[in-house]
Design a protein around this motif. Structure first.
Motif, PDB file in Angstrom:
ATOM      1  N   TYR A   1       0.431  -1.510  -0.382  1.00 10.53           N
ATOM      2  CA  TYR A   1      -0.136  -0.385  -0.606  1.00 10.53           C
ATOM      3  C   TYR A   1       1.137   0.910  -0.081  1.00 10.53           C
ATOM      4  CZ  TYR A   1      -4.398  -2.419   0.980  1.00 10.53           C
ATOM      5  OH  TYR A   1      -5.412  -3.691   0.693  1.00 10.53           O
ATOM      6  N   GLU A   2       2.048   1.383   0.443  1.00  5.64           N
ATOM      7  CA  GLU A   2       2.905   2.121   0.798  1.00  5.64           C
ATOM      8  C   GLU A   2       2.956   2.863  -1.141  1.00  5.64           C
ATOM      9  OE1 GLU A   2       7.393   3.568   2.751  1.00  5.64           O
ATOM     10  OE2 GLU A   2       6.175   1.189   2.615  1.00  5.64           O
ATOM     11  N   TYR A   3       3.480   2.046  -1.407  1.00 11.10           N
ATOM     12  CA  TYR A   3       3.785   2.112  -2.867  1.00 11.10           C
ATOM     13  C   TYR A   3       3.227   2.202  -3.573  1.00 11.10           C
ATOM     14  CZ  TYR A   3       5.634   1.163  -7.931  1.00 11.10           C
ATOM     15  OH  TYR A   3       5.777   1.940  -9.131  1.00 11.10           O
ATOM     16  N   LEU A   4       2.158   1.872  -3.667  1.00  8.93           N
ATOM     17  CA  LEU A   4       0.323   2.789  -4.331  1.00  8.93           C
ATOM     18  C   LEU A   4       0.547   3.860  -3.751  1.00  8.93           C
ATOM     19  CD1 LEU A   4      -1.749  -0.310  -4.601  1.00  8.93           C
ATOM     20  CD2 LEU A   4      -0.852   0.521  -6.178  1.00  8.93           C
ATOM     21  N   LEU A   5       0.080   4.547  -2.930  1.00 10.16           N
ATOM     22  CA  LEU A   5       0.293   5.706  -2.182  1.00 10.16           C
ATOM     23  C   LEU A   5       1.482   6.800  -2.986  1.00 10.16           C
ATOM     24  CD1 LEU A   5      -0.827   5.301   0.947  1.00 10.16           C
ATOM     25  CD2 LEU A   5      -3.060   6.042  -0.173  1.00 10.16           C
TER      26      LEU A   5
ATOM     27  N   ILE B   1       0.426   6.779  -6.855  1.00 13.47           N
ATOM     28  CA  ILE B   1      -0.362   8.284  -6.841  1.00 13.47           C
ATOM     29  C   ILE B   1      -0.398   9.575  -6.706  1.00 13.47           C
ATOM     30  CG2 ILE B   1      -3.242   8.634  -5.880  1.00 13.47           C
ATOM     31  CD1 ILE B   1      -3.720   5.728  -5.070  1.00 13.47           C
ATOM     32  N   SER B   2       0.937  10.062  -5.334  1.00 12.17           N
ATOM     33  CA  SER B   2       0.916  11.210  -5.213  1.00 12.17           C
ATOM     34  C   SER B   2       1.359  11.384  -6.447  1.00 12.17           C
ATOM     35  CB  SER B   2       2.217  10.855  -3.875  1.00 12.17           C
ATOM     36  OG  SER B   2       2.729  12.364  -3.538  1.00 12.17           O
ATOM     37  N   THR B   3       2.325  10.113  -7.247  1.00  9.85           N
ATOM     38  CA  THR B   3       3.970  11.297  -8.481  1.00  9.85           C
ATOM     39  C   THR B   3       2.926  11.453  -9.875  1.00  9.85           C
ATOM     40  OG1 THR B   3       5.335   9.630  -7.248  1.00  9.85           O
ATOM     41  CG2 THR B   3       5.361  10.335  -9.505  1.00  9.85           C
ATOM     42  N   VAL B   4       2.008  10.537  -9.832  1.00 13.63           N
ATOM     43  CA  VAL B   4       0.764  10.703 -10.514  1.00 13.63           C
ATOM     44  C   VAL B   4       0.070  11.416 -10.783  1.00 13.63           C
ATOM     45  CG1 VAL B   4      -1.355   9.451 -11.745  1.00 13.63           C
ATOM     46  CG2 VAL B   4       1.090   7.903 -11.189  1.00 13.63           C
ATOM     47  N   THR B   5      -0.109  12.267  -9.877  1.00 12.70           N
ATOM     48  CA  THR B   5      -1.458  13.294  -9.502  1.00 12.70           C
ATOM     49  C   THR B   5      -0.790  14.398  -9.113  1.00 12.70           C
ATOM     50  OG1 THR B   5      -2.457  12.693  -7.055  1.00 12.70           O
ATOM     51  CG2 THR B   5      -3.517  11.287  -8.523  1.00 12.70           C
ATOM     52  N   TYR B   6       0.656  14.608  -8.730  1.00  8.96           N
ATOM     53  CA  TYR B   6       0.940  15.688  -7.915  1.00  8.96           C
ATOM     54  C   TYR B   6       0.665  16.281  -6.675  1.00  8.96           C
ATOM     55  CZ  TYR B   6       4.127  15.893 -12.923  1.00  8.96           C
ATOM     56  OH  TYR B   6       4.749  15.296 -13.697  1.00  8.96           O
ATOM     57  N   ASN B   7       0.230  15.722  -6.158  1.00 10.03           N
ATOM     58  CA  ASN B   7      -0.362  15.827  -5.066  1.00 10.03           C
ATOM     59  C   ASN B   7       0.542  15.078  -3.604  1.00 10.03           C
ATOM     60  OD1 ASN B   7      -2.306  17.095  -5.967  1.00 10.03           O
ATOM     61  ND2 ASN B   7      -4.048  15.191  -5.778  1.00 10.03           N
ATOM     62  N   PRO B   8       0.487  15.542  -2.543  1.00 10.04           N
ATOM     63  CA  PRO B   8       1.921  15.446  -1.943  1.00 10.04           C
ATOM     64  C   PRO B   8       1.286  13.961  -0.937  1.00 10.04           C
ATOM     65  CG  PRO B   8       0.979  17.582  -0.812  1.00 10.04           C
ATOM     66  CD  PRO B   8       1.099  17.352  -2.380  1.00 10.04           C
ATOM     67  N   LEU B   9       2.092  13.578  -0.642  1.00 14.03           N
ATOM     68  CA  LEU B   9       1.173  12.272   0.104  1.00 14.03           C
ATOM     69  C   LEU B   9       0.979  13.126   1.459  1.00 14.03           C
ATOM     70  CD1 LEU B   9       4.947   9.937   0.391  1.00 14.03           C
ATOM     71  CD2 LEU B   9       2.497   9.708  -1.023  1.00 14.03           C
TER      72      LEU B   9
ATOM     73  N   GLU C   1       1.016   0.722 -13.627  1.00 14.94           N
ATOM     74  CA  GLU C   1       2.060   1.432 -13.855  1.00 14.94           C
ATOM     75  C   GLU C   1       1.180   2.270 -14.847  1.00 14.94           C
ATOM     76  OE1 GLU C   1       4.231   0.196 -10.531  1.00 14.94           O
ATOM     77  OE2 GLU C   1       3.407  -0.632 -12.145  1.00 14.94           O
ATOM     78  N   ASN C   2       0.918   1.630 -15.823  1.00 15.73           N
ATOM     79  CA  ASN C   2       0.584   1.827 -17.173  1.00 15.73           C
ATOM     80  C   ASN C   2      -0.942   2.197 -17.715  1.00 15.73           C
ATOM     81  OD1 ASN C   2       3.231   0.205 -17.840  1.00 15.73           O
ATOM     82  ND2 ASN C   2       2.095  -1.660 -18.480  1.00 15.73           N
ATOM     83  N   HIS C   3      -1.257   2.159 -16.542  1.00 16.04           N
ATOM     84  CA  HIS C   3      -2.901   2.539 -16.677  1.00 16.04           C
ATOM     85  C   HIS C   3      -3.175   3.867 -15.160  1.00 16.04           C
ATOM     86  CE1 HIS C   3      -3.486  -0.781 -19.864  1.00 16.04           C
ATOM     87  NE2 HIS C   3      -2.505  -1.302 -18.799  1.00 16.04           N
ATOM     88  N   ALA C   4      -2.097   4.031 -14.650  1.00 13.27           N
ATOM     89  CA  ALA C   4      -2.879   4.406 -13.294  1.00 13.27           C
ATOM     90  C   ALA C   4      -3.027   6.200 -13.568  1.00 13.27           C
ATOM     91  CB  ALA C   4      -1.904   4.421 -12.567  1.00 13.27           C
TER      92      ALA C   4
ATOM     93  N   LEU D   1       7.052   8.137 -13.694  1.00 12.85           N
ATOM     94  CA  LEU D   1       6.557   6.990 -12.320  1.00 12.85           C
ATOM     95  C   LEU D   1       8.140   6.707 -11.390  1.00 12.85           C
ATOM     96  CD1 LEU D   1       4.782   4.014 -14.643  1.00 12.85           C
ATOM     97  CD2 LEU D   1       3.869   6.483 -13.207  1.00 12.85           C
ATOM     98  N   PRO D   2       7.037   7.265 -10.035  1.00 11.87           N
ATOM     99  CA  PRO D   2       7.898   6.307  -9.018  1.00 11.87           C
ATOM    100  C   PRO D   2       8.894   4.618  -9.494  1.00 11.87           C
ATOM    101  CG  PRO D   2       6.182   5.260  -8.227  1.00 11.87           C
ATOM    102  CD  PRO D   2       5.564   6.088  -9.684  1.00 11.87           C
TER     103      PRO D   2
END
Length: 379
Positions: free
Chosen positions: A279-283, A286-294, A350-353, A372-373
């Motif tokens: 879950y840590e990686y998925l969060l 999501i933060s990397t793709v949306t440019y919203n901070p963790l 990652e290909n569809h996030a 992508l991270p």
């Protein structure tokens, strides 16, 4: 503009000429009933199959109906709410989508839904309990009832969708009910196929969307829970190899669709995602793709999360249930995937996030590129 007499005569000759058929257009079902396909490939064709999809209005169900109808299969769509099935009507050609009202406790309605089908899919499931239906009512007893009526109605093939973590030895009542449902289905329909997908992601999922909207509830267990996410629906991507063939990269919905044409019907099909992630990686993804901070929110203790989940049960719309809190501490099963049995290759998340998470970007970041991270696959 009216056509000329010559044009009309040509159209009549074409309409009167039967289409050419080959040996592969004839399929013999397990009960020796022949199925004959005809017409050009696509939604205007007729595969000769009639499929009933229970749970067609759910997340996986709508994609399965779309793929079946697109291939020319007539699909029976049992529904409970009129508004929930309207979008399914346009997925197939005229007369190919047949809607029928049903109730899980009404055996006569279930029998009407399956009596003309040569394959029945049971996708009915409930991840939270209500005052009318508990976990066991839907995931176990209901599944067994559908399988039993299908067997008595002479349906030759039955596909039951369970969960990758279905087990009697688990603290989750949801996973326990899924495991019991598998046994009831096999008792009622011995030749049934049990399909166990992992946690699915897509447009309307409860994985990526919930993680982007409520990241605090995915920090349970310090975000160390391991998950094997799998794509629910993906289009065909042409990829030419040395033998100049099409590499089939599909999804769970396509795997279920392919079961119609599989010569030897498998009894158990596990469909986990290609990678094991936390879950840590998925969060972080999501933060990397949306440019919203963790999210800076701290990890909620399990006891506090269970107490809050119990209180939230008094709200009329579905929220985080106590059983879901328990599932956030359970790693996905590490069983091997059976994708080869259904002719499917799973794809990475990652290909569809970005497709499903772009909506959570701000207007300033909406068109920024995706970076992508880095990750190391979790053992």
């Amino acid at each position: 503009m009216l056509s000329s007499p010559a044009s009309l005569a040509r159209i009549q000759r074409i309409a009167a000429t039967p289409g050419k058929r080959a040996l592969h257009d004839l399929v013999s079902l397990p009960n020796q009933k022949p199925v004959v396909a005809y017409g050009p490939p696509g939604r205007s064709a007729v595969t000769g199959h009639v499929a009933t999809v229970f749970g067609c209005t759910g997340f996986l169900g709508r994609y399965l109906v779309s793929k079946l109808a697109k291939a020319g299969t007539q699909v029976i769509i049992p529904y409970r709410d009129e508004d929930e099935k309207r979008h399914l009507k346009v997925m197939g050609d005229l007369g190919q989508i047949v809607s029928m009202e049903w109730d899980l406790r009404d055996e006569n309605q279930i029998e009407e839904c399956v009596r003309h089908s040569d394959i029945v899919y049971n996708l009915v499931g409930r991840e939270y309990e209500t005052k009318n239906f508990g976990f066991r009512d839907v995931n176990a007893v209901g599944a067994g009832r559908i399988a039993d009526i299908s067997a008595k109605s002479g349906v030759p093939r039955f596909v039951h969708v369970s969960h990758l973590n279905a087990s009697q030895n688990t603290p989750s009542k949801f996973y326990q009910a899924k495991a019991e449902g598998e046994e009831l289905v096999k008792d009622a329909f011995p030749t049934a196929t049990i399909v166990r997908p992992g946690s699915m992601f897509g447009y309307e999922d409860k994985l990526l969307n919930n993680m982007a909207f409520w990241p605090i509830w995915w920090k349970l267990n310090h975000s160390e829970t391991k998950i094997r996410p799998v794509h629910v629906s993906k289009v065909i991507v042409p990829k030419y190899t040395l033998v100049d063939r099409l590499a089939q990269v599909f999804d769970v919905a396509q795997a279920l669709t392919n079961l119609i044409s599989v010569p030897s019907f498998p009894r158990l099909v596990n469909l986990p995602g290609p990678s094991t992630l936390t879950y840590e990686y998925l969060l972080e993804l999501i933060s990397t793709v949306t440019y919203n901070p963790l999210s800076p929110a701290p990890t909620v203790p399990k006891a506090v999360a269970l107490a809050l989940a119990k209180v939230s049960q008094n709200i009329w719309w579905p929220t985080l249930s106590p059983d879901e809190v328990k599932r956030r501490y359970i790693d996905d099963s590490d069983v091997a995937g059976d994708w080869d049995a259904v002719g499917v290759v799973p794809d990475e998340i990652e290909n569809h996030a970005i497709t499903y998470l772009r909506r959570y970007r701000s207007s300033a970041n909406y068109v920024r590129p995706v970076v992508l991270p880095p990750r190391a696959e979790q053992a």
